[in-house]
Design a protein around this motif. Structure first.
Motif, mmCIF file in Angstrom:
data_model
loop_
_atom_site.group_PDB
_atom_site.id
_atom_site.type_symbol
_atom_site.label_atom_id
_atom_site.label_comp_id
_atom_site.label_asym_id
_atom_site.label_seq_id
_atom_site.Cartn_x
_atom_site.Cartn_y
_atom_site.Cartn_z
ATOM 1 N N GLY A 39 0.918 -0.935 0.049
ATOM 2 C CA GLY A 39 0.136 -0.066 0.045
ATOM 3 C C GLY A 39 0.550 1.557 0.475
ATOM 4 N N THR A 40 2.106 1.355 -0.312
ATOM 5 C CA THR A 40 2.805 2.301 -0.057
ATOM 6 C C THR A 40 3.013 2.777 -1.333
ATOM 7 O OG1 THR A 40 4.813 1.407 0.265
ATOM 8 C CG2 THR A 40 4.218 2.132 2.197
ATOM 9 N N GLN A 41 3.886 3.937 -1.831
ATOM 10 C CA GLN A 41 4.480 4.121 -3.057
ATOM 11 C C GLN A 41 5.846 3.326 -3.029
ATOM 12 O OE1 GLN A 41 2.868 6.315 -4.375
ATOM 13 N NE2 GLN A 41 4.064 7.765 -5.583
ATOM 14 N N ILE A 42 6.100 3.225 -2.365
ATOM 15 C CA ILE A 42 7.358 1.988 -2.985
ATOM 16 C C ILE A 42 7.345 1.164 -3.559
ATOM 17 C CG2 ILE A 42 9.441 3.450 -1.989
ATOM 18 C CD1 ILE A 42 9.032 2.374 0.814
ATOM 19 N N GLN A 43 6.245 0.425 -2.567
ATOM 20 C CA GLN A 43 5.695 -0.903 -3.089
ATOM 21 C C GLN A 43 4.862 -0.796 -4.639
ATOM 22 O OE1 GLN A 43 6.136 -3.696 -2.933
ATOM 23 N NE2 GLN A 43 4.447 -4.975 -4.112
ATOM 24 N N TRP A 44 4.167 0.746 -5.221
ATOM 25 C CA TRP A 44 3.965 1.690 -6.206
ATOM 26 C C TRP A 44 4.708 0.751 -7.587
ATOM 27 C CZ3 TRP A 44 4.632 4.451 -9.442
ATOM 28 C CH2 TRP A 44 3.702 4.495 -10.821
ATOM 29 N N PRO A 151 12.514 14.735 -2.794
ATOM 30 C CA PRO A 151 12.844 15.144 -1.739
ATOM 31 C C PRO A 151 11.971 14.642 -0.769
ATOM 32 C CG PRO A 151 13.325 16.363 -3.088
ATOM 33 C CD PRO A 151 12.292 15.481 -3.648
ATOM 34 N N GLU A 152 11.793 14.235 1.150
ATOM 35 C CA GLU A 152 11.287 13.570 1.540
ATOM 36 C C GLU A 152 10.810 14.473 2.899
ATOM 37 O OE1 GLU A 152 13.054 10.594 3.648
ATOM 38 O OE2 GLU A 152 12.303 9.100 2.213
ATOM 39 N N ALA A 208 11.018 13.284 17.519
ATOM 40 C CA ALA A 208 10.825 13.843 16.139
ATOM 41 C C ALA A 208 10.269 12.462 14.766
ATOM 42 C CB ALA A 208 11.628 14.865 16.086
ATOM 43 N N GLY A 209 10.630 12.570 14.147
ATOM 44 C CA GLY A 209 10.899 11.310 12.715
ATOM 45 C C GLY A 209 10.679 11.992 11.870
ATOM 46 N N GLU A 210 11.472 11.122 11.314
ATOM 47 C CA GLU A 210 10.943 11.391 9.747
ATOM 48 C C GLU A 210 11.060 9.738 8.916
ATOM 49 O OE1 GLU A 210 12.762 9.969 7.129
ATOM 50 O OE2 GLU A 210 14.679 9.487 8.633
ATOM 51 N N PHE A 211 10.486 9.462 7.578
ATOM 52 C CA PHE A 211 9.979 8.159 7.304
ATOM 53 C C PHE A 211 10.301 8.513 5.547
ATOM 54 C CE2 PHE A 211 7.996 5.292 4.387
ATOM 55 C CZ PHE A 211 8.280 4.123 5.590
ATOM 56 N N SER A 212 9.470 9.621 4.619
ATOM 57 C CA SER A 212 9.895 9.592 3.615
ATOM 58 C C SER A 212 8.899 10.540 3.242
ATOM 59 C CB SER A 212 8.553 8.008 3.192
ATOM 60 O OG SER A 212 8.874 7.438 1.928
ATOM 61 N N ILE A 213 7.980 10.690 1.740
ATOM 62 C CA ILE A 213 8.049 12.238 1.211
ATOM 63 C C ILE A 213 6.388 12.221 1.698
ATOM 64 C CG2 ILE A 213 9.170 10.806 -0.673
ATOM 65 C CD1 ILE A 213 6.887 10.129 -2.034
#
Length: 349
Positions: A39-44, A151-152, A208-213
């Motif tokens: 369901g993620t954009q990377i799996q897209w 960019p993320e 704080a945290g980051e994951f993706s776009i």
């Protein structure tokens, strides 16, 4: 009677001759496992690649795509493709920096190049040859870039981040070389799977945290529990994804179908970029509508962190000749591209 038998034999052969020798050939089927959640954009991107191969081959070749964990674990796809347990893996070179430190230079690199110069270096500069060298020792049949992210988001946080002092003591979820840079800046770096970030922010386990776009972060609903969004994604200006094909599977594939795989990988790279940007535009608009406080990190702070990144990467290059070769190639190309960009990019807004 002999004549009748002969006629029957001839009639039995005629249909085969008319439809050609490949008419009843079996469809070649491959299994592809990715490192990405469903369901993620990377799996897209993985599924787009598989669909493109299926369509271009007109039914002769079918790739069945499995998200991370469905067939094998996300971090097991490298070895599975190398050993031939699966036919192809879809992942990112940066996932393997534990065994290939230079992988980050082809995956996601703090203060690396934006997608357009990155892909120009990759396809029309020294990048692709250096990329092939990255995997040469592992005996894959074929490897290639197969997707790129824009960019993320830099950080989702429970409090604003507006100065270098704000990084000190900050419990920050991230990974890779960016984690080392933030540690140098005084942050306390925590590594968590994507599925645990939401709850960790909600319960103040992390600050704080980051994951993706933006569009993937929207899918993970970070905007529900963190009201401050920091941009731009200096830690990951672009992210290359790739395919790793089993040697046995690749060598068994006819030459024309090999070409289809190569073309599909390039098409996926382009379409993932444009599709991601389109979705990210909508996600950022949605965040604003929901009252999210979106802050652009002070350029002076970006310069400060950039110097830390250069120091770190130069130190790694000093210990690894291959890392050094790739790093120097990127710096040389980047200087040339920046000179071009300064002359050819309009500045009227």
């Amino acid at each position: 009677m002999k004549g009748l038998r002969a006629m029957v034999c001839v009639l039995a052969v005629v249909p085969v001759l008319l439809v050609g020798p490949d008419a009843f050939a079996k469809t070649i089927q491959w299994k592809m496992a990715s490192a990405w959640p469903s369901g993620t954009q990377i799996q897209w991107a993985a599924e787009f690649f598989a669909d493109t191969v299926n369509q271009l081959s007109a039914g002769r070749f079918e790739i069945k795509s499995y998200p991370g964990g469905k067939l094998i674990g996300p971090l097991e796809v490298f070895e599975a493709a190398r050993m031939g347990t699966i036919d192809v893996a879809h992942a990112s070179p940066a996932y393997w920096i534990g065994k290939i430190p230079a992988g980050a230079l082809f995956g996601y690199l703090p203060f690396g190049m934006d997608p357009v110069p990155y892909l120009t270096w990759m396809y029309d500069g020294e990048g692709l040859d250096l990329y092939q060298e990255l995997y040469a020792q592992y005996g894959f049949g074929y490897t290639a870039p197969c997707g790129i992210l824009p960019p993320e988001d830099l950080a989702w946080s429970n409090k604003p981040i507006k100065s270098m002092e704000d990084f000190k003591g900050l419990k920050f979820r991230t990974s890779g070389y960016w984690g080392e840079i933030l540690t140098e800046a005084g942050a306390s770096v925590v590594m968590l799977p994507a599925g645990e970030i939401y709850e960790a922010l909600q319960r103040n386990v992390i600050d704080a945290g980051e994951f993706s776009i933006p569009s993937m972060d929207e899918t993970l609903a970070f905007h529900e529990i963190a009201k401050h969004l920091l941009v731009p994604g200096i830690h990951q200006p672009s992210t290359i994804l790739d395919i790793l094909v089993s040697k046995k599977s690749w060598e068994a594939l006819p030459a024309d179908l090999q070409e289809i795989v190569k073309i599909a990988a390039q098409v996926t790279t382009l379409r993932m970029l444009t599709n991601s940007i389109s979705k990210d535009i909508g996600a950022l608009e949605s965040f604003k509508d929901k009252g999210i406080d979106i802050n652009y990190l002070d350029p002076q702070i970006q310069k400060n962190l950039y110097q830390k990144a250069v120091t770190l990467l130069d130190a790694k290059a000093a210990k690894d000749p291959y890392f050094s070769k790739v790093w120097e190639s990127q710096k040389t190309f980047r200087a040339r591209y920046n000179a071009y960009d300064s002359l050819m990019t309009p500045q009227y807004e």
